[in-house]
Enzyme design. Sequence first.
Site, mmCIF file in Angstrom:
data_model
loop_
_atom_site.group_PDB
_atom_site.id
_atom_site.type_symbol
_atom_site.label_atom_id
_atom_site.label_comp_id
_atom_site.label_asym_id
_atom_site.label_seq_id
_atom_site.Cartn_x
_atom_site.Cartn_y
_atom_site.Cartn_z
ATOM 1 N N GLU A 1 -3.530 -0.595 8.201
ATOM 2 C CA GLU A 1 -2.354 -0.215 8.988
ATOM 3 C C GLU A 1 -2.439 -0.870 10.350
ATOM 4 O O GLU A 1 -3.498 -0.899 10.971
ATOM 5 C CB GLU A 1 -2.266 1.314 9.198
ATOM 6 C CG GLU A 1 -1.914 2.123 7.975
ATOM 7 C CD GLU A 1 -1.829 3.626 8.283
ATOM 8 O OE1 GLU A 1 -1.603 3.992 9.472
ATOM 9 O OE2 GLU A 1 -1.983 4.424 7.351
ATOM 10 N N TYR B 1 -4.380 0.662 15.830
ATOM 11 C CA TYR B 1 -3.165 0.574 16.619
ATOM 12 C C TYR B 1 -3.442 0.333 18.099
ATOM 13 O O TYR B 1 -2.693 -0.363 18.765
ATOM 14 C CB TYR B 1 -2.355 1.874 16.495
ATOM 15 C CG TYR B 1 -1.805 2.160 15.136
ATOM 16 C CD1 TYR B 1 -0.491 1.819 14.806
ATOM 17 C CD2 TYR B 1 -2.578 2.782 14.156
ATOM 18 C CE1 TYR B 1 0.028 2.092 13.548
ATOM 19 C CE2 TYR B 1 -2.076 3.053 12.898
ATOM 20 C CZ TYR B 1 -0.773 2.712 12.594
ATOM 21 O OH TYR B 1 -0.272 2.965 11.347
ATOM 22 N N HIS C 1 -3.185 11.122 0.824
ATOM 23 C CA HIS C 1 -2.669 10.774 2.149
ATOM 24 C C HIS C 1 -1.999 12.016 2.738
ATOM 25 O O HIS C 1 -0.781 12.115 2.826
ATOM 26 C CB HIS C 1 -1.682 9.611 2.051
ATOM 27 C CG HIS C 1 -1.380 8.940 3.363
ATOM 28 N ND1 HIS C 1 -1.507 7.583 3.558
ATOM 29 C CD2 HIS C 1 -0.970 9.437 4.559
ATOM 30 C CE1 HIS C 1 -1.159 7.276 4.803
ATOM 31 N NE2 HIS C 1 -0.830 8.395 5.426
ATOM 32 N N ARG D 1 0.846 -1.191 0.000
ATOM 33 C CA ARG D 1 0.000 0.000 0.000
ATOM 34 C C ARG D 1 0.884 1.244 0.000
ATOM 35 O O ARG D 1 1.766 1.394 0.856
ATOM 36 C CB ARG D 1 -0.908 0.000 1.228
ATOM 37 C CG ARG D 1 -1.810 1.218 1.285
ATOM 38 C CD ARG D 1 -2.657 1.290 2.543
ATOM 39 N NE ARG D 1 -3.232 2.622 2.637
ATOM 40 C CZ ARG D 1 -3.347 3.325 3.749
ATOM 41 N NH1 ARG D 1 -2.932 2.820 4.904
ATOM 42 N NH2 ARG D 1 -3.872 4.534 3.739
#
Length: 590
Positions: free
Chosen positions: A423, A351, A163, A118
């Site tokens: 992610e 995360y 991004h 990615r």
Amino acid sequence: MNLKLSTISVFFFLISAALTLLESSNNGDRVFIFEENEEPQIKRSDFPSGFLFGSATSAYQVEGAYLEDEKSLSNWDVFCHSVGCGVNGENGDIADDHYHVFLRDIELMHSLGLQAYRFSISWARILPRGRFGKVNSAGIMFYNKIIENLILKGIEPFVTIYHVDFPQELEDRYGSWLNPEMQEEFIYFAEICFKAFGDRVKYWITINEPKSVTDYAYEVGIIPPSRCSSPFGNCLDGNSDIEPIIAMHNMLLAHGKAAKIYHENFQPKQGGSIGLTVHSCMYEPLTDSELDQKAANRAFAFHSGWTLDTAIFGDYPEEVKEYLGTNLPSFSNDEKNILKNSIDFIGINHYSTTYVKDCTNSSCSATGNRAIRGFLETVGERDGVLIGELTAVDGSYVVPRGMEEIVNLIKIRYNNKPMFITENGYSSPDAHEQQVNELTNDVKRVEYHVKYLAYLAKSVRGGADVRGYFTWSFMDSYEWLKGYDVRFGLYYVDRQTLTRIPKLSARWYKNFLTNNSDLVEKKNIKKQFKSNFIRMSQCYQVIKSRCIQDLIQQMNMFIIQECSNGLYLIGLVCKYIQILNCLFYGQIKH
């Protein structure tokens, strides 16, 4: 005499360890060592055969070459040059120099066994002046080369269109996301990407973490264009209660309109899919009270739900409408139809997990007691106990169970729409103090990924339609305001030479992807090894030899890194010889 006894003791301890390894080899077991009380066992076969494993980066964080080949200044270029971004004024001018060494980086990806990569496209590299200038052919050529070489190596490109970075001219001309004209700029950019790359790119992400961008840029004002107001920050201009809402509205409409163009004009011919990503923290109530439980639900709505409800159901979450009232713009019926089911998959950037406290009926900080925050506050500890281990990112903790919880929550709320973990990664809180050998021996990062993957596998077994997992990040890179001291990468990047050095986590990922072997040793082997190394540690106290400590640490690293390839016993013999030489000839203090 003492020297001989110590030498003999260490020798037998090492022989004992070797016998344990030999026994595991004869039994067909492959070993991976961790220092934890309870570790999950996880292997590639715990996931469906079509499940994609990859890694991720973004353009500004790795490319460098900030003014080469007709690229214009981006908002981040200008911001970092004017105020200084990372520690010591670090910026992304050079970053990891991926622009010049992308072929070598792709070779590294291939050597790891990555199935997907990615990355994002620099808006300023493709359209240096937005709609008011020409398409930069050098930029198109650069990304064509990346895509073609990825496919040549059997690696699936996952492309993020926006991004965080865009041409500075759009900020100067419009005020960027505060102006509806920015929607048209994004649509134009996205369509150029679909035309240029869509015949080979089958996975598109329109915008990375829309809510995070608006929070940091327009609420607390710590990233460009640095707009905020008290009590959230001390910016030259801005309104933290209103501007994030406007920016979010424009960003979501830009996504919806670009996705509509893709679905109608490109998907039928190219056969790809399109989604967006959200920063999906898991929220747990601080107490068992009904108010805190509602606050935890509200936290999801004000973060992930603000984006996902709009992109799937066509309108803002009810909780957001209730608390923001007339400050929240409304969508027309046409806009709702454009937004509804505008994504084919959900990208989850996960995360951490935090506790949530209600602020409607209890005292909170000045920022928690605001409608734009949903009248709630996130906290990392309860009764003096942290929810998880600290990381290098403030407010981010290691809580592996959160992976299963967030996936299941999204699965239920959005009718099990396909998901990718776009992610997931770890950065040590003391990385800036560590030496290179410590940074590359990143056992904590391996533990993090193993545990989070184990909980992800659990949710997949429970029926969650998760189709891929991307580590953040492929290599250490420019981590925005944290500069280069916060390191998430599987590869260490030497800041002087920009050499990529594989960390232990890279070797673990390769082993996981290519050998399909267990990542965690069997319990009986683990106990024996722990016993051996505890006794060796006691021996250290007697001998107090820095030389032998270093060598045994090297031996431990060697076992961890190389034991899965079936050739570790030969290497161990060499390590034993080194240790014995050290004992006899090294400087030993009694």
